[in-house]
Design a protein around this motif. Structure first.
Motif, PDB file in Angstrom:
ATOM      1  N   HIS A  21       0.701  -1.163  -0.045  1.00  0.00           N
ATOM      2  CA  HIS A  21       0.017   0.094  -0.081  1.00  0.00           C
ATOM      3  C   HIS A  21       0.855   1.339   0.185  1.00  0.00           C
ATOM      4  N   GLU A  22       2.185   1.078  -0.571  1.00  0.00           N
ATOM      5  CA  GLU A  22       3.190   2.320  -0.283  1.00  0.00           C
ATOM      6  C   GLU A  22       3.639   2.385  -1.887  1.00  0.00           C
ATOM      7  N   GLY A  23       4.218   3.582  -1.886  1.00  0.00           N
ATOM      8  CA  GLY A  23       4.827   3.971  -3.297  1.00  0.00           C
ATOM      9  C   GLY A  23       4.347   3.348  -4.576  1.00  0.00           C
ATOM     10  N   ASP A  24       5.239   2.860  -5.472  1.00  0.00           N
ATOM     11  CA  ASP A  24       4.857   2.430  -6.577  1.00  0.00           C
ATOM     12  C   ASP A  24       3.853   1.257  -6.661  1.00  0.00           C
ATOM     13  N   LEU A  25       4.154   0.369  -5.710  1.00  0.00           N
ATOM     14  CA  LEU A  25       3.530  -0.899  -5.585  1.00  0.00           C
ATOM     15  C   LEU A  25       2.099  -0.898  -5.511  1.00  0.00           C
ATOM     16  N   ARG A  26       1.410   0.474  -5.253  1.00  0.00           N
ATOM     17  CA  ARG A  26       0.078   0.614  -5.157  1.00  0.00           C
ATOM     18  C   ARG A  26      -0.560   0.610  -6.508  1.00  0.00           C
ATOM     19  N   PHE A  27       0.330   0.885  -7.591  1.00  0.00           N
ATOM     20  CA  PHE A  27      -0.068   0.830  -8.997  1.00  0.00           C
ATOM     21  C   PHE A  27       0.205  -0.193  -9.692  1.00  0.00           C
ATOM     22  N   GLU A  28       1.073  -1.028  -9.452  1.00  0.00           N
ATOM     23  CA  GLU A  28       1.294  -2.310 -10.028  1.00  0.00           C
ATOM     24  C   GLU A  28       0.465  -3.280  -9.926  1.00  0.00           C
ATOM     25  N   PRO A  29       0.468  -4.339 -10.753  1.00  0.00           N
ATOM     26  CA  PRO A  29      -0.508  -5.387 -10.721  1.00  0.00           C
ATOM     27  C   PRO A  29      -0.423  -6.213  -9.579  1.00  0.00           C
ATOM     28  N   LYS A  30      -1.476  -6.304  -8.768  1.00  0.00           N
ATOM     29  CA  LYS A  30      -1.404  -7.151  -7.851  1.00  0.00           C
ATOM     30  C   LYS A  30      -0.987  -8.606  -7.787  1.00  0.00           C
ATOM     31  N   ALA A  31      -1.421  -9.208  -8.780  1.00  0.00           N
ATOM     32  CA  ALA A  31      -1.120 -10.822  -8.779  1.00  0.00           C
ATOM     33  C   ALA A  31       0.237 -10.853  -9.309  1.00  0.00           C
ATOM     34  N   ALA A  32       0.933  -9.734  -9.761  1.00  0.00           N
ATOM     35  CA  ALA A  32       2.447 -10.087  -9.938  1.00  0.00           C
ATOM     36  C   ALA A  32       3.301  -9.691  -8.705  1.00  0.00           C
ATOM     37  N   LEU A  33       2.620  -9.063  -7.622  1.00  0.00           N
ATOM     38  CA  LEU A  33       3.419  -8.692  -6.333  1.00  0.00           C
ATOM     39  C   LEU A  33       3.166 -10.072  -5.421  1.00  0.00           C
ATOM     40  N   THR A  34       1.963 -10.286  -5.160  1.00  0.00           N
ATOM     41  CA  THR A  34       1.697 -11.241  -4.042  1.00  0.00           C
ATOM     42  C   THR A  34       0.751 -12.413  -4.271  1.00  0.00           C
ATOM     43  N   ASP A  35       0.929 -13.428  -3.528  1.00  0.00           N
ATOM     44  CA  ASP A  35       0.100 -14.696  -4.101  1.00  0.00           C
ATOM     45  C   ASP A  35      -1.161 -14.639  -3.212  1.00  0.00           C
ATOM     46  N   ASP A  36      -1.303 -13.605  -2.265  1.00  0.00           N
ATOM     47  CA  ASP A  36      -2.270 -13.536  -1.486  1.00  0.00           C
ATOM     48  C   ASP A  36      -2.597 -14.555  -0.224  1.00  0.00           C
ATOM     49  N   GLY A  37      -1.064 -14.906  -0.148  1.00  0.00           N
ATOM     50  CA  GLY A  37      -0.890 -15.839   0.905  1.00  0.00           C
ATOM     51  C   GLY A  37       0.530 -15.359   1.699  1.00  0.00           C
ATOM     52  N   ASP A  38       1.306 -16.338   2.001  1.00  0.00           N
ATOM     53  CA  ASP A  38       2.526 -16.263   2.763  1.00  0.00           C
ATOM     54  C   ASP A  38       3.582 -15.934   2.075  1.00  0.00           C
ATOM     55  N   GLY A  39       3.327 -15.633   0.798  1.00  0.00           N
ATOM     56  CA  GLY A  39       4.561 -15.170  -0.353  1.00  0.00           C
ATOM     57  C   GLY A  39       5.392 -16.171  -1.027  1.00  0.00           C
ATOM     58  N   LEU A  40       5.077 -17.462  -0.408  1.00  0.00           N
ATOM     59  CA  LEU A  40       5.676 -18.628  -0.942  1.00  0.00           C
ATOM     60  C   LEU A  40       5.291 -19.550  -1.889  1.00  0.00           C
ATOM     61  N   SER A  41       4.006 -19.454  -2.000  1.00  0.00           N
ATOM     62  CA  SER A  41       3.182 -20.326  -2.633  1.00  0.00           C
ATOM     63  C   SER A  41       3.470 -20.522  -4.248  1.00  0.00           C
TER      64      SER A  41
END
Length: 296
Positions: A211-231
């Protein structure tokens, strides 16, 4: 309204680096002027259409929109890539994956000079990793036979990667296909790759940086797995042995605190020569390993 480069830079709310990047983009698009015009033509009046475009870009940047999305371009490992909201903005730490792949290519070529080296880029996005590797190969004085496959589940990303390959004249070295990791990779590619590289989504779903900086505008699916980050990394490692040659190299970018878990994951799947590499900030950013080679 101020109508010269000097006046715009003097009065802008933006930091000078961002302001110059946006102005360079506008000067090229509207007037065909090079970046040096920021100095050599800084007192010349600018046309109204450029000034209106500047106001729009300045306002968007003030609101947080990344410069790369506003200009539509981003430099990465010596190449300029088209980028848009469908893909992540390539970052310097990801260049580690390019460098590792290039080192492995040189090693293979030294031992097997006639072999075609095959590389798989999982989650290719704009094609940054694949195209940077291909570019270095294309300008090398040492002729290396190379074939790269880049895949991404987002069709918009694949379209953009193909545009970048065409713009850079690298179509003959790189192919881009839509695929959710390995799912749609043709069977003919099994146990053919010398190198697998990936910069997958690895940010945990509750990480405040989303929710900070450039990440707010980048595609969420390319940033997080909506889990623990390791899936996604588990998925990559779980099936990598089906696509890597014996002795093949896998290298994955990850979060600063994930190296230990990924090393254990790789070891549990029979990989060896496991090691983590630090980025310029001193964070463990990429972990690499090799598939067992029963001939040794």
């Amino acid at each position: 309204m101020a109508n010269t480069i000097a006046a715009l830079l003097e009065n802008t709310k933006l930091n000078k680096t961002d302001a110059k990047a946006l102005l360079t983009h506008l000067l090229d698009r509207h007037l065909g002027w090079p970046r040096s015009a920021l100095i050599s033509k800084d007192q010349e009046p600018l046309p109204n259409e450029l000034l209106i475009a500047w106001q729009s870009l300045e306002a968007q940047r003030v609101s947080g929109v990344p410069v790369a999305y506003l200009t539509g371009m981003k430099g990465f490992h010596g190449i300029d890539l088209k980028v848009n909201e469908a893909v992540l903005i390539p970052r310097p730490e990801t260049e580690l994956l390019v460098d590792l792949a290039l080192e492995e290519m040189k090693r293979i070529h030294a031992n097997y000079p006639n072999q075609t080296i095959q590389i798989l880029d999982l989650g290719t996005g704009s094609g940054a990793i694949a195209l940077a590797i291909a570019h270095e190969c294309s300008i090398s004085k040492v002729p290396i036979n190379l074939s790269i496959l880049g895949v991404d589940q987002a069709s918009d990303a694949i379209e953009l990667a193909r545009e970048n390959a065409k713009a850079l004249g690298l179509n003959h070295l790189v192919e881009f296909l839509p695929s959710n990791w390995y799912d749609a990779i043709p069977n003919r590619y099994q146990t053919t790759f010398d190198v697998i590289v990936s910069n997958p989504p690895y940010i945990q779903k509750d990480d405040p940086h989303l929710h900070e900086g450039d990440l707010r505008f980048e595609p969420k699916a390319a940033l997080t797995d909506d889990g623990d980050g390791l899936s996604c990394i588990r998925e990559i490692v779980n099936h990598a042995h089906h696509y890597l040659k014996p002795g093949g190299l896998i290298a994955v970018e990850h979060g600063y605190d994930q190296a230990a878990e990924i090393s254990v994951l790789l070891e549990n799947h029979g990989f060896h020569d496991i090691g983590a590499i630090t980025d310029l900030a001193g964070h463990l950013r990429v972990t690499q390993a090799r598939k067992e080679d029963p001939t040794f």
